[in-house]
Design a protein around this motif. Structure first.
Motif, PDB file in Angstrom:
ATOM      1  N   PHE A  45       0.883  -1.181   0.000  1.00 37.00           N
ATOM      2  CA  PHE A  45       0.000   0.000   0.000  1.00 37.00           C
ATOM      3  C   PHE A  45       0.913   1.220   0.000  1.00 37.00           C
ATOM      4  N   ASP A  96      -8.202   5.729   3.978  1.00 37.11           N
ATOM      5  CA  ASP A  96      -7.516   5.339   5.218  1.00 37.11           C
ATOM      6  C   ASP A  96      -8.521   4.960   6.303  1.00 37.11           C
ATOM      7  N   SER A 135      -6.030  -2.711   7.350  1.00 36.24           N
ATOM      8  CA  SER A 135      -4.842  -1.872   7.202  1.00 36.24           C
ATOM      9  C   SER A 135      -3.594  -2.595   7.698  1.00 36.24           C
ATOM     10  N   HIS A 180       2.799  -1.265   4.241  1.00 33.70           N
ATOM     11  CA  HIS A 180       2.715   0.167   3.973  1.00 33.70           C
ATOM     12  C   HIS A 180       4.074   0.722   3.561  1.00 33.70           C
ATOM     13  N   GLU A 235       5.997   4.469   2.026  1.00 31.75           N
ATOM     14  CA  GLU A 235       5.935   5.872   1.650  1.00 31.75           C
ATOM     15  C   GLU A 235       6.413   6.027   0.217  1.00 31.75           C
TER      16      GLU A 235
END
Length: 316
Positions: free
Chosen positions: A5, A31, A40, A45, A47
């Motif tokens: 993600f 989100d 989630s 995850h 950046e």
């Protein structure tokens, strides 16, 4: 499945006015739904890095890039806060950085999937990209994130057969214009007829069969779209045997979205995603990178992205 993600807070700093439907709240809605659905924590995850100008130049002309870079407003109270690219598309002081993060997410996701670090990935990014042509930003879009990622897969990773699947309610004219002469890239899509960008012709040039873009009437529901996928998309995808699949994931064909007049539901997006995954598993080692395009009803957007991600990550 290992599903990445990719996003960045810079993507929420681009905004085009409080009235504009392509708003930072879209990413927050995603989100919120990821947390509410408790998926989630099951995603990896990442950046998003900044794309380079060279990455943008793999798709866009210098003039198209300069149309953005030369008109980003200064972040000062004595300067007009927005520059109008067109009547629907504006720049603020943070737009270029957001656009570089969006394209950077798509490229980084591609690299991670190609390296085997992830099975697939979703990029929760804005501004969207599929209307941006090689020569001009337009239609809420500054640079074509999916097209840049697809070029990365071809030119950097050496893939010979790519598929781009676009299920936004609007025709991805920028992606079409980028690849309509390239037999290495198959594009399949549906789009609502007589809706922005008001294209009538959606096929390939004579002798090429790499564009399978199907217009459907307003108020079409999941039954019609599933028939398009079954009758038009899947035969073309199986014939092309893509080594990687990119998704322009627009969720504005949802029945609750006011920017289109179609009738899809979350289960339709889940079904479409499953069909794409089956093709990817057969020919592409499961490699998929999906990038957010449209979707403007915040609740429907969040729910639809969750449905999409549950299939990508094989979460029951």
């Amino acid at each position: 499945m290992s599903t990445g993600f990719f996003t960045h807070s810079d993507c929420s700093r681009h905004e085009m006015g409080s009235w504009h439907p392509e708003a930072p709240a879209r990413l927050q809605a995603i989100d919120d739904q990821l947390i509410a659905s408790r998926i989630s924590c099951l995603l990896q995850h990442h950046e998003a890095p900044l794309a380079t100008i060279a990455m943008l130049s793999s798709v866009h002309t210098a003039e198209a890039i300069a149309r953005v870079t030369d008109h980003v407003p200064l972040d000062r109270p004595d300067v007009e806060p927005y520059f109008a690219i067109d009547p629907d598309t504006f720049l603020n002081a943070h737009s270029m950085t957001a656009a570089l993060r969006a394209a950077g997410a798509a490229v980084a996701a591609t690299d991670a999937v190609m390296a085997g670090e992830l099975d697939n990935a979703f990029c929760s990014i804005r501004p969207p990209g599929h209307h941006a042509t090689p020569t001009a930003p337009m239609g809420f879009c500054l640079f074509n994130n999916v097209a840049i990622a697809a070029r990365r897969a071809i030119e950097f990773h050496g893939l010979q057969r790519i598929a781009i699947v676009d299920f936004d309610v609007h025709h991805g004219n920028g992606t079409h214009d980028t690849f309509r002469d390239d037999p290495r890239v198959l594009m399949t899509s549906f789009f609502q007829e007589a809706l922005y960008p008001f294209v009538e012709e959606s096929g390939s040039k004579p002798g090429l069969h790499n564009m399978v873009n199907v217009g459907v009437p307003a108020f079409s529901g999941g039954d019609i779209v599933r028939q398009v996928v079954t009758d038009k998309w899947l035969p073309a995808l199986h014939a092309h045997q893509p080594q990687m699949i990119f998704i322009s994931a627009g969720f504005d064909a949802h029945r609750e979205d006011d920017l289109g007049q179609m009738g899809l539901l979350e289960e339709d997006y889940a079904w479409i995603t499953k069909q794409i995954m089956l093709v990817a598993q057969q020919y592409a080692q499961g490699r998929i990178v999906s990038c957010l395009e449209g979707g403007y009803n915040l609740s429907a957007l969040g729910r639809s992205v969750v449905a999409h991600l549950k299939v990508l990550a094989e979460i029951d």
